[in-house]
Design a protein around this motif. Sequence first.
Motif, mmCIF file in Angstrom:
data_model
loop_
_atom_site.group_PDB
_atom_site.id
_atom_site.type_symbol
_atom_site.label_atom_id
_atom_site.label_comp_id
_atom_site.label_asym_id
_atom_site.label_seq_id
_atom_site.Cartn_x
_atom_site.Cartn_y
_atom_site.Cartn_z
ATOM 1 N N CYS A 182 0.841 -1.198 0.000
ATOM 2 C CA CYS A 182 0.000 0.000 0.000
ATOM 3 C C CYS A 182 0.871 1.241 0.000
ATOM 4 C CB CYS A 182 -0.893 0.019 1.238
ATOM 5 S SG CYS A 182 -1.966 -1.408 1.332
ATOM 6 N N LEU A 183 0.330 2.318 -0.535
ATOM 7 C CA LEU A 183 1.096 3.550 -0.620
ATOM 8 C C LEU A 183 1.241 4.209 0.734
ATOM 9 C CD1 LEU A 183 2.533 5.707 -2.225
ATOM 10 C CD2 LEU A 183 0.330 6.739 -2.714
ATOM 11 N N LEU A 184 0.157 4.370 1.462
ATOM 12 C CA LEU A 184 0.199 5.060 2.741
ATOM 13 C C LEU A 184 -0.456 4.216 3.817
ATOM 14 C CD1 LEU A 184 -0.663 8.664 1.580
ATOM 15 C CD2 LEU A 184 1.560 7.785 2.220
ATOM 16 N N SER A 237 15.820 9.837 -4.077
ATOM 17 C CA SER A 237 16.203 11.245 -4.023
ATOM 18 C C SER A 237 15.558 11.920 -2.814
ATOM 19 C CB SER A 237 15.749 11.960 -5.297
ATOM 20 O OG SER A 237 14.336 12.063 -5.324
ATOM 21 N N ASP A 238 16.173 13.007 -2.376
ATOM 22 C CA ASP A 238 15.590 13.778 -1.273
ATOM 23 C C ASP A 238 14.194 14.265 -1.636
ATOM 24 O OD1 ASP A 238 17.860 13.415 0.267
ATOM 25 O OD2 ASP A 238 18.705 15.380 -0.201
ATOM 26 N N ALA A 239 14.005 14.655 -2.886
ATOM 27 C CA ALA A 239 12.696 15.148 -3.326
ATOM 28 C C ALA A 239 11.635 14.050 -3.218
ATOM 29 C CB ALA A 239 12.774 15.679 -4.756
ATOM 30 N N ALA A 240 11.984 12.833 -3.625
ATOM 31 C CA ALA A 240 11.030 11.718 -3.545
ATOM 32 C C ALA A 240 10.710 11.390 -2.093
ATOM 33 C CB ALA A 240 11.583 10.492 -4.259
ATOM 34 N N LEU A 241 11.723 11.393 -1.236
ATOM 35 C CA LEU A 241 11.503 11.103 0.180
ATOM 36 C C LEU A 241 10.668 12.198 0.844
ATOM 37 C CD1 LEU A 241 15.079 9.831 1.029
ATOM 38 C CD2 LEU A 241 12.991 8.443 1.027
ATOM 39 N N ASP A 242 10.968 13.449 0.520
ATOM 40 C CA ASP A 242 10.194 14.562 1.075
ATOM 41 C C ASP A 242 8.734 14.488 0.636
ATOM 42 O OD1 ASP A 242 12.455 15.531 2.338
ATOM 43 O OD2 ASP A 242 12.811 17.133 0.861
ATOM 44 N N ALA A 243 8.514 14.168 -0.623
ATOM 45 C CA ALA A 243 7.144 14.075 -1.139
ATOM 46 C C ALA A 243 6.387 12.943 -0.455
ATOM 47 C CB ALA A 243 7.169 13.877 -2.653
ATOM 48 N N TYR A 244 7.052 11.817 -0.246
ATOM 49 C CA TYR A 244 6.414 10.686 0.433
ATOM 50 C C TYR A 244 6.032 11.065 1.866
ATOM 51 C CZ TYR A 244 5.771 6.068 2.509
ATOM 52 O OH TYR A 244 5.256 4.990 3.172
ATOM 53 N N ASP A 292 5.594 14.066 3.060
ATOM 54 C CA ASP A 292 4.528 15.075 2.996
ATOM 55 C C ASP A 292 3.162 14.420 2.804
ATOM 56 O OD1 ASP A 292 6.388 17.091 3.338
ATOM 57 O OD2 ASP A 292 6.400 17.684 1.209
ATOM 58 N N ARG A 293 3.089 13.414 1.926
ATOM 59 C CA ARG A 293 1.816 12.700 1.716
ATOM 60 C C ARG A 293 1.392 11.978 2.993
ATOM 61 N NH1 ARG A 293 4.569 11.268 -2.883
ATOM 62 N NH2 ARG A 293 4.742 9.084 -2.261
ATOM 63 N N PHE A 294 2.354 11.364 3.660
ATOM 64 C CA PHE A 294 2.073 10.658 4.912
ATOM 65 C C PHE A 294 1.532 11.637 5.960
ATOM 66 C CE2 PHE A 294 3.335 9.323 9.145
ATOM 67 C CZ PHE A 294 2.825 8.044 9.204
ATOM 68 N N ALA A 313 0.189 14.593 5.504
ATOM 69 C CA ALA A 313 -1.102 15.147 5.092
ATOM 70 C C ALA A 313 -2.230 14.166 5.413
ATOM 71 C CB ALA A 313 -1.095 15.472 3.604
ATOM 72 N N GLU A 314 -1.979 12.900 5.159
ATOM 73 C CA GLU A 314 -2.996 11.900 5.478
ATOM 74 C C GLU A 314 -3.195 11.807 6.989
ATOM 75 O OE1 GLU A 314 -4.502 7.485 4.286
ATOM 76 O OE2 GLU A 314 -2.987 8.486 3.080
ATOM 77 N N ALA A 315 -2.116 11.903 7.751
ATOM 78 C CA ALA A 315 -2.231 11.870 9.216
ATOM 79 C C ALA A 315 -3.064 13.052 9.710
ATOM 80 C CB ALA A 315 -0.848 11.878 9.859
ATOM 81 N N ARG A 316 -2.815 14.235 9.151
ATOM 82 C CA ARG A 316 -3.607 15.409 9.546
ATOM 83 C C ARG A 316 -5.083 15.192 9.224
ATOM 84 N NH1 ARG A 316 0.889 17.951 7.498
ATOM 85 N NH2 ARG A 316 -0.122 18.315 5.488
ATOM 86 N N GLY A 317 -5.351 14.539 8.121
ATOM 87 C CA GLY A 317 -6.729 14.266 7.735
ATOM 88 C C GLY A 317 -7.401 13.203 8.591
ATOM 89 N N ARG A 318 -6.626 12.476 9.348
ATOM 90 C CA ARG A 318 -7.155 11.391 10.198
ATOM 91 C C ARG A 318 -6.931 11.669 11.683
ATOM 92 N NH1 ARG A 318 -10.436 9.104 6.633
ATOM 93 N NH2 ARG A 318 -9.315 8.592 4.734
ATOM 94 N N GLN A 319 -6.798 12.933 12.050
ATOM 95 C CA GLN A 319 -6.509 13.277 13.447
ATOM 96 C C GLN A 319 -7.557 12.737 14.408
ATOM 97 O OE1 GLN A 319 -6.044 17.539 13.178
ATOM 98 N NE2 GLN A 319 -3.817 17.363 13.170
ATOM 99 N N ASP A 320 -8.827 12.775 14.021
ATOM 100 C CA ASP A 320 -9.875 12.270 14.912
ATOM 101 C C ASP A 320 -9.690 10.784 15.189
ATOM 102 O OD1 ASP A 320 -10.967 14.795 15.001
ATOM 103 O OD2 ASP A 320 -12.593 14.333 13.599
ATOM 104 N N LEU A 321 -9.424 10.025 14.139
ATOM 105 C CA LEU A 321 -9.203 8.587 14.296
ATOM 106 C C LEU A 321 -7.981 8.333 15.175
ATOM 107 C CD1 LEU A 321 -9.713 5.581 13.554
ATOM 108 C CD2 LEU A 321 -8.185 5.971 11.604
#
Length: 117
Positions: free
Chosen positions: A8-10, A47-54, A56-58, A60-68
């Motif tokens: 899975c991605l995230l 690359s640092d850019a790929a790691l940073d983007a990953y 960031d996605r993680f 962002a998803e955590a922020r979206g699931r704060q209640d859970l």
Amino acid sequence: MRLVPIACLLWFSCAAIAQPVASKDDVVEGGLQSGQRYQLAQHCGASDAALDAYKDRFEAEARGRQDLLARLDINILKLFMQGRLNGDLAFEELKARPQAERDAACRQALKSISPTG
């Protein structure tokens, strides 16, 4: 330690696919796997850019699931960091494997952090 297959991605996506309501164990495992995935990809030359983007996605998803996360009393960023430590250990084990296995694991790790997974 065994290498966890990267499917899975995230972290939350893995739990959401498994069942409609994520269990604490699913979310914990997903957080650990995400950190391990990040660290393996780093060791494999992402690359640092790929790691940073990953990451960031993680996050962002955590922020979206704060209640859970609050309801389950989970510190997902702490789990991510523990997963990174697990990734270091997994990479040390991987270095002892035949080159073809190392290459395959690195290809999988690098693919897993890309947005297209």
